[in-house]
Design an enzyme around this catalytic site. Structure first.
Site, PDB file in Angstrom:
ATOM      1  N   HIS A  39     -13.044 -29.535   1.737  1.00  9.75           N
ATOM      2  CA  HIS A  39     -13.931 -28.804   1.898  1.00  9.75           C
ATOM      3  C   HIS A  39     -14.933 -29.200   2.791  1.00  9.75           C
ATOM      4  O   HIS A  39     -15.727 -28.460   3.758  1.00  9.75           O
ATOM      5  CB  HIS A  39     -14.406 -28.527   0.453  1.00  9.75           C
ATOM      6  CG  HIS A  39     -14.041 -28.004  -0.614  1.00  9.75           C
ATOM      7  ND1 HIS A  39     -13.634 -28.837  -1.766  1.00  9.75           N
ATOM      8  CD2 HIS A  39     -13.550 -27.038  -0.862  1.00  9.75           C
ATOM      9  CE1 HIS A  39     -12.816 -28.051  -2.544  1.00  9.75           C
ATOM     10  NE2 HIS A  39     -12.870 -26.958  -2.258  1.00  9.75           N
ATOM     11  N   GLY A 148      -9.203 -22.916   4.259  1.00  6.52           N
ATOM     12  CA  GLY A 148      -8.394 -24.106   4.520  1.00  6.52           C
ATOM     13  C   GLY A 148      -6.948 -23.428   4.759  1.00  6.52           C
ATOM     14  O   GLY A 148      -6.753 -22.476   3.930  1.00  6.52           O
ATOM     15  N   LEU A 185      -5.154 -32.666   0.243  1.00  5.04           N
ATOM     16  CA  LEU A 185      -6.319 -32.620  -0.729  1.00  5.04           C
ATOM     17  C   LEU A 185      -6.478 -31.453  -1.386  1.00  5.04           C
ATOM     18  O   LEU A 185      -6.205 -30.413  -0.928  1.00  5.04           O
ATOM     19  CB  LEU A 185      -7.458 -32.948   0.000  1.00  5.04           C
ATOM     20  CG  LEU A 185      -7.528 -34.249   0.625  1.00  5.04           C
ATOM     21  CD1 LEU A 185      -8.914 -34.694   1.209  1.00  5.04           C
ATOM     22  CD2 LEU A 185      -7.167 -35.651  -0.160  1.00  5.04           C
TER      23      LEU A 185
END
Ligand code: PAF
Length: 281
Positions: A39, A148, A185
């Site tokens: 993020h 993402g 992640l």
């Protein structure tokens, strides 16, 4: 960073910036919190490319098709705010009541883009994502919004929504951020036990090997090869592994059939559902 809990506070904070500078450019990063380096990478890119960065932290209940997954979704708002204080200018943290004062009725349908992979496994998921993202876009009116590539299908669907609704927003994809051992992640990684976390890099290792094997295995053979790798690992349960056209998200018979090809996988480990992907062409 200014924290806005209501739509009105958010719109006032943005209007204040626009009053100071009419041509202020806004980069927007929507999140569900439990923030990690992935993020922060989106937010840092937004900061580089825009005058101000707005982010949202909202665990969107209508995109969860599984109540247990929603209940277990990690929530750590204070820690989140501390991490982004120097990157973002405005952070919107609405309640469910604020986002959905009445039951949302919008309905989005992106056909074959959403009937595969995550859309097939999580009915209603992308409708919930599109409802919240469109509402957030309406409030923030960003110039650019950052997503993402880990949620590759979500990125494709948001791009399609922006295109079909003619929204004047550039959708900026950001590469997957991985831990040193290769695990993509994800907020969900926090739910893995230490033992499961130690096993999790197998996903990235398998994708990397599959990419190498793609030179001498056809897409379908490669999917079967991936499935066999996961069969040898008792801790994992593979939900799907597809080799797809990165634009249409449809399975392909030959690599030459698509300009760009990606392997997308979803796998269960320690009762946690993890997704990952890797471009092979
Ligand atoms: O990717 C996410 O975290 C969510 O799906 C999003 C885009 C913030 C919508 O709730």
């Amino acid at each position: 960073m200014k924290i806005c809990k209501t739509k009105q506070e958010l719109q006032e904070a943005i209007a204040e910036r626009k009053n100071q500078n009419q041509s202020v450019s806004i980069g927007f990063v929507p999140t569900m919190g439990a923030l990690h380096e992935g993020h922060l990478t989106l937010m840092r890119q937004a900061k580089q490319e825009n005058d101000i960065v707005v982010c949202s932290i909202f665990v969107n209940p209508i995109q969860f098709n599984n109540k247990e997954d929603l209940a277990k979704y990690p929530r750590q708002i204070e820690q989140d705010i501390a991490q982004i204080d120097t990157i973002c200018d405005i952070c919107f943290t609405p309640t469910e009541q604020e986002m959905y004062p009445t039951a949302p009725q919008e309905s989005y349908n992106f056909g074959s883009l959403e009937t595969v992979m995550e859309g097939a496994m999580r009915p209603g998921h992308f409708n919930g994502v599109c409802i919240v993202v469109k509402r957030l876009f309406d409030l923030v009116q960003p110039d650019k919004a950052y997503f993402g590539e880990k949620d590759f299908q979500q990125l494709a669907i948001i791009r399609r929504m922006v295109q079909e609704l003619n929204l004047p927003i550039s959708i900026c994809p950001v590469k997957i951020v991985r831990a040193e051992d290769g695990l993509a992640l994800s907020s969900r990684n926090k739910r893995l036990s230490p033992q499961a976390r130690a096993l999790a890099p197998f996903i990235f290792q398998t994708l990397s090997q599959a990419k190498e094997k793609s030179t001498d295995m056809a897409p379908k053979q490669l999917e079967m090869w991936i499935a066999r790798q996961f069969e040898t690992q008792k801790a994992f349960s593979l939900e799907y592994a597809y080799v797809v056209d990165a634009n249409t998200l449809q399975c392909i018979d030959k690599y030459e059939d698509a300009q760009s090809v990606i392997i997308c996988i979803a796998v269960w480990l320690d009762n946690v559902r993890l997704i990952d992907n890797m471009f092979i062409k």
